[in-house]
Design a protein around this motif. Sequence first.
Motif, mmCIF file in Angstrom:
data_model
loop_
_atom_site.group_PDB
_atom_site.id
_atom_site.type_symbol
_atom_site.label_atom_id
_atom_site.label_comp_id
_atom_site.label_asym_id
_atom_site.label_seq_id
_atom_site.Cartn_x
_atom_site.Cartn_y
_atom_site.Cartn_z
ATOM 1 N N GLY A 175 14.502 7.978 20.190
ATOM 2 C CA GLY A 175 14.814 7.897 18.775
ATOM 3 C C GLY A 175 15.955 8.806 18.367
ATOM 4 O O GLY A 175 16.832 8.405 17.591
ATOM 5 N N GLU A 176 15.950 10.030 18.892
ATOM 6 C CA GLU A 176 17.028 10.961 18.540
ATOM 7 C C GLU A 176 18.362 10.479 19.092
ATOM 8 O O GLU A 176 19.391 10.544 18.405
ATOM 9 N N ILE A 177 18.359 9.988 20.330
ATOM 10 C CA ILE A 177 19.599 9.473 20.913
ATOM 11 C C ILE A 177 20.118 8.301 20.091
ATOM 12 O O ILE A 177 21.309 8.231 19.767
ATOM 13 N N PHE A 178 19.214 7.387 19.740
ATOM 14 C CA PHE A 178 19.622 6.221 18.951
ATOM 15 C C PHE A 178 20.189 6.657 17.606
ATOM 16 O O PHE A 178 21.246 6.171 17.178
ATOM 17 N N ASP A 179 19.506 7.578 16.930
ATOM 18 C CA ASP A 179 19.964 8.032 15.620
ATOM 19 C C ASP A 179 21.342 8.675 15.705
ATOM 20 O O ASP A 179 22.176 8.509 14.804
ATOM 21 N N ARG A 180 21.591 9.399 16.774
ATOM 22 C CA ARG A 180 22.861 10.115 16.912
ATOM 23 C C ARG A 180 24.019 9.187 17.286
ATOM 24 O O ARG A 180 25.156 9.399 16.855
ATOM 25 N N LEU A 181 23.734 8.152 18.079
ATOM 26 C CA LEU A 181 24.830 7.354 18.633
ATOM 27 C C LEU A 181 24.921 5.933 18.100
ATOM 28 O O LEU A 181 26.011 5.346 18.118
ATOM 29 N N TRP A 182 23.804 5.361 17.636
ATOM 30 C CA TRP A 182 23.841 3.945 17.272
ATOM 31 C C TRP A 182 23.284 3.630 15.890
ATOM 32 O O TRP A 182 23.310 2.468 15.469
ATOM 33 N N ALA A 183 22.780 4.599 15.163
ATOM 34 C CA ALA A 183 22.081 4.316 13.908
ATOM 35 C C ALA A 183 22.962 3.581 12.897
ATOM 36 O O ALA A 183 22.467 2.778 12.100
ATOM 37 N N THR A 184 24.253 3.854 12.908
ATOM 38 C CA THR A 184 25.143 3.226 11.923
ATOM 39 C C THR A 184 25.692 1.890 12.391
ATOM 40 O O THR A 184 26.466 1.251 11.681
ATOM 41 N N GLN A 185 25.291 1.466 13.581
ATOM 42 C CA GLN A 185 25.798 0.214 14.142
ATOM 43 C C GLN A 185 24.747 -0.865 13.964
ATOM 44 O O GLN A 185 23.670 -0.824 14.554
ATOM 45 N N GLY A 186 25.038 -1.851 13.138
ATOM 46 C CA GLY A 186 24.072 -2.892 12.841
ATOM 47 C C GLY A 186 23.809 -3.814 14.022
ATOM 48 O O GLY A 186 24.644 -3.995 14.901
ATOM 49 N N GLY A 187 22.603 -4.409 14.025
ATOM 50 C CA GLY A 187 22.262 -5.398 15.033
ATOM 51 C C GLY A 187 21.972 -4.838 16.404
ATOM 52 O O GLY A 187 21.991 -5.578 17.393
ATOM 53 N N VAL A 188 21.700 -3.534 16.501
ATOM 54 C CA VAL A 188 21.431 -2.903 17.793
ATOM 55 C C VAL A 188 19.998 -2.388 17.786
ATOM 56 O O VAL A 188 19.552 -1.763 16.826
ATOM 57 N N SER A 189 19.271 -2.650 18.868
ATOM 58 C CA SER A 189 17.883 -2.210 18.965
ATOM 59 C C SER A 189 17.780 -0.920 19.766
ATOM 60 O O SER A 189 18.729 -0.500 20.436
ATOM 61 N N LEU A 190 16.596 -0.306 19.718
ATOM 62 C CA LEU A 190 16.354 0.942 20.433
ATOM 63 C C LEU A 190 16.567 0.788 21.936
ATOM 64 O O LEU A 190 16.882 1.756 22.630
ATOM 65 N N ASN A 191 16.435 -0.423 22.434
ATOM 66 C CA ASN A 191 16.589 -0.689 23.865
ATOM 67 C C ASN A 191 17.984 -0.339 24.374
ATOM 68 O O ASN A 191 18.182 -0.131 25.575
ATOM 69 N N VAL A 192 18.953 -0.272 23.472
ATOM 70 C CA VAL A 192 20.317 0.044 23.899
ATOM 71 C C VAL A 192 20.372 1.422 24.566
ATOM 72 O O VAL A 192 21.208 1.662 25.446
ATOM 73 N N VAL A 193 19.474 2.328 24.173
ATOM 74 C CA VAL A 193 19.435 3.655 24.789
ATOM 75 C C VAL A 193 19.125 3.542 26.277
ATOM 76 O O VAL A 193 19.804 4.135 27.122
ATOM 77 N N ASP A 194 18.108 2.737 26.614
ATOM 78 C CA ASP A 194 17.734 2.562 28.022
ATOM 79 C C ASP A 194 18.862 1.918 28.814
ATOM 80 O O ASP A 194 19.104 2.278 29.974
ATOM 81 N N VAL A 195 19.560 0.980 28.184
ATOM 82 C CA VAL A 195 20.673 0.302 28.860
ATOM 83 C C VAL A 195 21.764 1.301 29.230
ATOM 84 O O VAL A 195 22.245 1.328 30.375
ATOM 85 N N TYR A 196 22.133 2.159 28.286
ATOM 86 C CA TYR A 196 23.216 3.101 28.559
ATOM 87 C C TYR A 196 22.778 4.240 29.470
ATOM 88 O O TYR A 196 23.595 4.781 30.222
ATOM 89 N N VAL A 197 21.504 4.627 29.410
ATOM 90 C CA VAL A 197 21.016 5.600 30.382
ATOM 91 C C VAL A 197 21.129 5.009 31.781
ATOM 92 O O VAL A 197 21.519 5.700 32.737
ATOM 93 N N GLY A 198 20.839 3.711 31.910
ATOM 94 C CA GLY A 198 20.988 3.039 33.197
ATOM 95 C C GLY A 198 22.433 3.047 33.676
ATOM 96 O O GLY A 198 22.714 3.294 34.857
ATOM 97 N N TYR A 199 23.372 2.762 32.765
ATOM 98 C CA TYR A 199 24.793 2.816 33.129
ATOM 99 C C TYR A 199 25.163 4.204 33.639
ATOM 100 O O TYR A 199 25.859 4.357 34.650
ATOM 101 N N LEU A 200 24.704 5.226 32.907
ATOM 102 C CA LEU A 200 25.062 6.597 33.248
ATOM 103 C C LEU A 200 24.448 7.002 34.589
ATOM 104 O O LEU A 200 25.096 7.676 35.407
#
Length: 234
Positions: A175-200
Amino acid sequence: MMNVLLVEDDADIGSMLSRGLKVEGFDVTTVERADQALDTARDINPCAVVLDMILPDGSGLDVCRALRETGYTGPILFVSAKDEVQDRVDGLTAGADDYIVKPFQFDELVARLRTHLLHRSGSSDEHERLIVGRLVLDHETRQAHYGTVHVRLTQREAELLALLMQSANHPVSRGEIFDRLWATQGGVSLNVVDVYVGYLRTKFADITRVGGPLIGTVRGRGFMLDMAGNRSGR
Protein backbone atom coordinates in the motif's frame (compact mmCIF):
# COMPACT_ATOMS: atom_id res chain seq x y z
CA MET A 1 23.78 11.20 15.79
CA MET A 2 20.32 12.41 14.73
CA ASN A 3 18.14 13.55 17.60
CA VAL A 4 14.45 12.62 17.64
CA LEU A 5 12.03 14.37 19.97
CA LEU A 6 9.51 11.79 21.23
CA VAL A 7 6.33 13.22 22.75
CA GLU A 8 4.46 10.37 24.44
CA ASP A 9 2.70 10.32 27.82
CA ASP A 10 2.33 6.52 28.01
CA ALA A 11 5.45 5.43 29.88
CA ASP A 12 5.48 1.89 28.45
CA ILE A 13 5.09 3.00 24.84
CA GLY A 14 7.55 5.83 25.33
CA SER A 15 10.16 3.48 26.78
CA MET A 16 9.68 0.96 23.98
CA LEU A 17 9.98 3.58 21.26
CA SER A 18 12.97 5.24 22.90
CA ARG A 19 14.88 1.97 23.24
CA GLY A 20 14.06 0.91 19.71
CA LEU A 21 15.04 4.22 18.12
CA LYS A 22 18.32 4.22 20.01
CA VAL A 23 19.08 0.73 18.69
CA GLU A 24 18.41 2.11 15.19
CA GLY A 25 21.07 4.79 15.73
CA PHE A 26 18.99 7.78 16.84
CA ASP A 27 19.52 9.92 19.91
CA VAL A 28 16.13 10.27 21.63
CA THR A 29 14.76 12.97 23.91
CA THR A 30 11.43 11.99 25.49
CA VAL A 31 8.84 14.32 27.01
CA GLU A 32 5.26 13.69 28.14
CA ARG A 33 3.54 17.07 27.91
CA ALA A 34 2.70 19.60 25.22
CA ASP A 35 4.45 22.50 26.95
CA GLN A 36 7.58 20.37 27.41
CA ALA A 37 7.50 19.46 23.72
CA LEU A 38 7.63 23.06 22.55
CA ASP A 39 10.31 24.11 25.04
CA THR A 40 12.46 21.08 24.26
CA ALA A 41 12.11 21.53 20.52
CA ARG A 42 13.42 25.06 20.84
CA ASP A 43 16.36 23.83 22.93
CA ILE A 44 17.53 20.85 20.88
CA ASN A 45 16.17 21.55 17.37
CA PRO A 46 15.49 17.84 16.70
CA CYS A 47 15.88 16.27 13.27
CA ALA A 48 12.35 14.83 13.64
CA VAL A 49 9.40 14.75 16.04
CA VAL A 50 7.33 11.67 16.87
CA LEU A 51 4.15 12.95 18.46
CA ASP A 52 1.14 11.45 20.24
CA MET A 53 -2.25 13.01 19.48
CA ILE A 54 -3.62 13.07 23.05
CA LEU A 55 -1.43 14.63 25.76
CA PRO A 56 -2.15 15.39 29.43
CA ASP A 57 -2.11 19.14 28.95
CA GLY A 58 -3.40 19.52 25.42
CA SER A 59 -3.64 18.20 21.90
CA GLY A 60 -0.81 16.99 19.72
CA LEU A 61 -2.51 18.94 16.93
CA ASP A 62 -1.78 22.18 18.78
CA VAL A 63 1.84 21.12 19.31
CA CYS A 64 2.22 20.34 15.63
CA ARG A 65 0.72 23.67 14.56
CA ALA A 66 2.88 25.55 17.07
CA LEU A 67 6.04 23.84 15.85
CA ARG A 68 5.28 24.78 12.26
CA GLU A 69 4.46 28.35 13.28
CA THR A 70 7.89 28.66 14.91
CA GLY A 71 9.48 27.68 11.60
CA TYR A 72 10.32 24.07 12.42
CA THR A 73 10.83 22.25 9.11
CA GLY A 74 11.78 18.72 10.20
CA PRO A 75 9.47 15.72 9.80
CA ILE A 76 6.61 15.39 12.27
CA LEU A 77 5.04 11.94 12.60
CA PHE A 78 1.87 11.35 14.59
CA VAL A 79 1.59 8.02 16.43
CA SER A 80 -1.92 7.79 17.82
CA ALA A 81 -4.68 5.39 18.86
CA LYS A 82 -7.20 7.68 17.15
CA ASP A 83 -7.89 5.84 13.92
CA GLU A 84 -10.72 7.65 12.19
CA VAL A 85 -10.09 9.08 8.73
CA GLN A 86 -10.86 12.57 10.05
CA ASP A 87 -8.18 12.14 12.73
CA ARG A 88 -5.59 11.45 10.04
CA VAL A 89 -6.82 14.35 7.95
CA ASP A 90 -6.62 16.66 10.97
CA GLY A 91 -3.08 15.53 11.72
CA LEU A 92 -1.81 16.04 8.20
CA THR A 93 -3.66 19.35 7.87
CA ALA A 94 -2.00 20.56 11.09
CA GLY A 95 1.37 20.15 9.40
CA ALA A 96 2.41 16.56 10.08
CA ASP A 97 4.23 14.52 7.44
CA ASP A 98 2.75 11.18 8.46
CA TYR A 99 0.15 9.55 10.69
CA ILE A 100 0.61 6.04 12.13
CA VAL A 101 -2.19 4.31 14.04
CA LYS A 102 -1.56 2.37 17.25
CA PRO A 103 -0.95 -0.53 17.50
CA PHE A 104 1.75 -0.44 14.84
CA GLN A 105 4.86 -2.28 13.71
CA PHE A 106 7.97 -0.55 15.01
CA ASP A 107 9.88 -1.33 11.80
CA GLU A 108 7.27 0.55 9.80
CA LEU A 109 7.68 3.62 12.01
CA VAL A 110 11.46 3.54 11.54
CA ALA A 111 11.11 3.07 7.78
CA ARG A 112 8.73 6.00 7.47
CA LEU A 113 10.92 8.16 9.70
CA ARG A 114 14.02 7.43 7.64
CA THR A 115 12.17 8.06 4.39
CA HIS A 116 11.01 11.51 5.53
CA LEU A 117 14.50 12.38 6.77
CA LEU A 118 16.03 11.33 3.44
CA HIS A 119 13.51 13.45 1.57
CA ARG A 120 14.39 16.43 3.73
CA SER A 121 18.09 15.91 3.00
CA GLY A 122 17.42 16.03 -0.73
CA SER A 123 18.88 12.61 -1.36
CA SER A 124 16.10 11.82 -3.81
CA ASP A 125 17.16 14.60 -6.18
CA GLU A 126 17.39 13.18 -9.69
CA HIS A 127 20.94 14.51 -10.18
CA GLU A 128 22.33 12.93 -7.03
CA ARG A 129 23.31 9.43 -6.02
CA LEU A 130 21.62 7.41 -3.32
CA ILE A 131 24.15 5.21 -1.51
CA VAL A 132 23.34 2.39 0.90
CA GLY A 133 26.34 0.22 1.75
CA ARG A 134 28.02 -0.73 -1.54
CA LEU A 135 24.83 -0.24 -3.53
CA VAL A 136 24.67 3.03 -5.47
CA LEU A 137 21.71 4.39 -7.41
CA ASP A 138 22.45 7.19 -9.85
CA HIS A 139 19.21 9.11 -10.36
CA GLU A 140 20.40 10.92 -13.49
CA THR A 141 21.51 7.84 -15.44
CA ARG A 142 19.02 5.46 -13.75
CA GLN A 143 21.80 2.95 -13.14
CA ALA A 144 22.36 0.84 -10.05
CA HIS A 145 25.95 -0.14 -9.21
CA TYR A 146 27.24 -2.81 -6.87
CA GLY A 147 31.00 -3.14 -7.18
CA THR A 148 31.69 -3.77 -10.87
CA VAL A 149 28.12 -4.90 -11.61
CA HIS A 150 25.91 -2.30 -13.30
CA VAL A 151 22.15 -2.48 -13.88
CA ARG A 152 20.18 -0.07 -16.06
CA LEU A 153 16.66 0.70 -14.85
CA THR A 154 13.55 2.37 -16.17
CA GLN A 155 12.35 5.54 -14.44
CA ARG A 156 9.70 3.71 -12.42
CA GLU A 157 12.08 0.87 -11.51
CA ALA A 158 14.58 3.45 -10.27
CA GLU A 159 11.89 5.15 -8.18
CA LEU A 160 10.92 1.80 -6.66
CA LEU A 161 14.54 0.93 -5.90
CA ALA A 162 15.09 4.35 -4.30
CA LEU A 163 12.08 3.79 -2.04
CA LEU A 164 13.39 0.38 -0.98
CA MET A 165 16.90 1.75 -0.43
CA GLN A 166 15.57 4.51 1.78
CA SER A 167 14.03 1.82 3.99
CA ALA A 168 16.83 -0.75 3.60
CA ASN A 169 16.45 -3.81 5.86
CA HIS A 170 12.93 -2.71 6.78
CA PRO A 171 9.79 -3.86 4.93
CA VAL A 172 7.69 -1.42 2.94
CA SER A 173 4.06 -2.39 2.45
CA ARG A 174 2.41 -2.75 -0.95
CA GLY A 175 0.00 0.00 0.00
CA GLU A 176 2.75 2.46 0.85
CA ILE A 177 4.64 1.70 -2.36
CA PHE A 178 1.46 2.11 -4.40
CA ASP A 179 0.57 5.39 -2.67
CA ARG A 180 4.05 6.79 -3.27
CA LEU A 181 4.47 5.74 -6.90
CA TRP A 182 1.09 5.07 -8.51
CA ALA A 183 -1.70 6.68 -6.46
CA THR A 184 -2.12 9.59 -8.89
CA GLN A 185 -2.17 7.33 -11.95
CA GLY A 186 -5.69 6.28 -12.86
CA GLY A 187 -6.67 2.78 -13.93
CA VAL A 188 -3.82 1.05 -12.07
CA SER A 189 -4.39 -1.66 -9.46
CA LEU A 190 -2.32 -2.61 -6.42
CA ASN A 191 -0.99 -5.57 -8.42
CA VAL A 192 1.29 -3.19 -10.31
CA VAL A 193 3.58 -3.19 -7.25
CA ASP A 194 4.16 -6.94 -7.55
CA VAL A 195 4.79 -6.60 -11.28
CA TYR A 196 7.50 -3.98 -10.82
CA VAL A 197 9.08 -5.81 -7.89
CA GLY A 198 9.34 -8.76 -10.28
CA TYR A 199 11.02 -6.57 -12.91
CA LEU A 200 13.48 -5.27 -10.33
CA ARG A 201 14.29 -8.76 -9.02
CA THR A 202 15.07 -9.94 -12.55
CA LYS A 203 17.44 -7.05 -13.16
CA PHE A 204 18.99 -7.51 -9.70
CA ALA A 205 19.86 -11.16 -10.33
CA ASP A 206 23.52 -10.44 -11.17
CA ILE A 207 23.91 -8.10 -8.19
CA THR A 208 22.44 -10.68 -5.81
CA ARG A 209 24.63 -13.38 -7.34
CA VAL A 210 27.84 -11.55 -6.34
CA GLY A 211 26.72 -11.10 -2.73
CA GLY A 212 24.72 -7.91 -3.13
CA PRO A 213 21.30 -7.19 -1.66
CA LEU A 214 18.18 -9.02 -2.73
CA ILE A 215 14.60 -7.87 -2.77
CA GLY A 216 12.79 -10.13 -0.35
CA THR A 217 9.17 -10.56 0.69
CA VAL A 218 8.33 -10.23 4.37
CA ARG A 219 5.10 -12.16 4.76
CA GLY A 220 2.20 -9.91 5.68
CA ARG A 221 4.37 -6.77 5.73
CA GLY A 222 5.58 -6.09 2.21
CA PHE A 223 8.88 -5.96 0.36
CA MET A 224 12.35 -5.24 1.68
CA LEU A 225 15.80 -4.57 0.29
CA ASP A 226 17.86 -7.02 2.31
CA MET A 227 21.40 -5.63 2.36
CA ALA A 228 22.78 -8.87 3.80
CA GLY A 229 21.42 -10.75 0.81
CA ASN A 230 20.65 -13.81 2.87
CA ARG A 231 16.88 -13.99 3.27
CA SER A 232 15.03 -16.81 1.62
CA GLY A 233 11.68 -15.03 1.35
CA ARG A 234 10.69 -14.16 -2.20
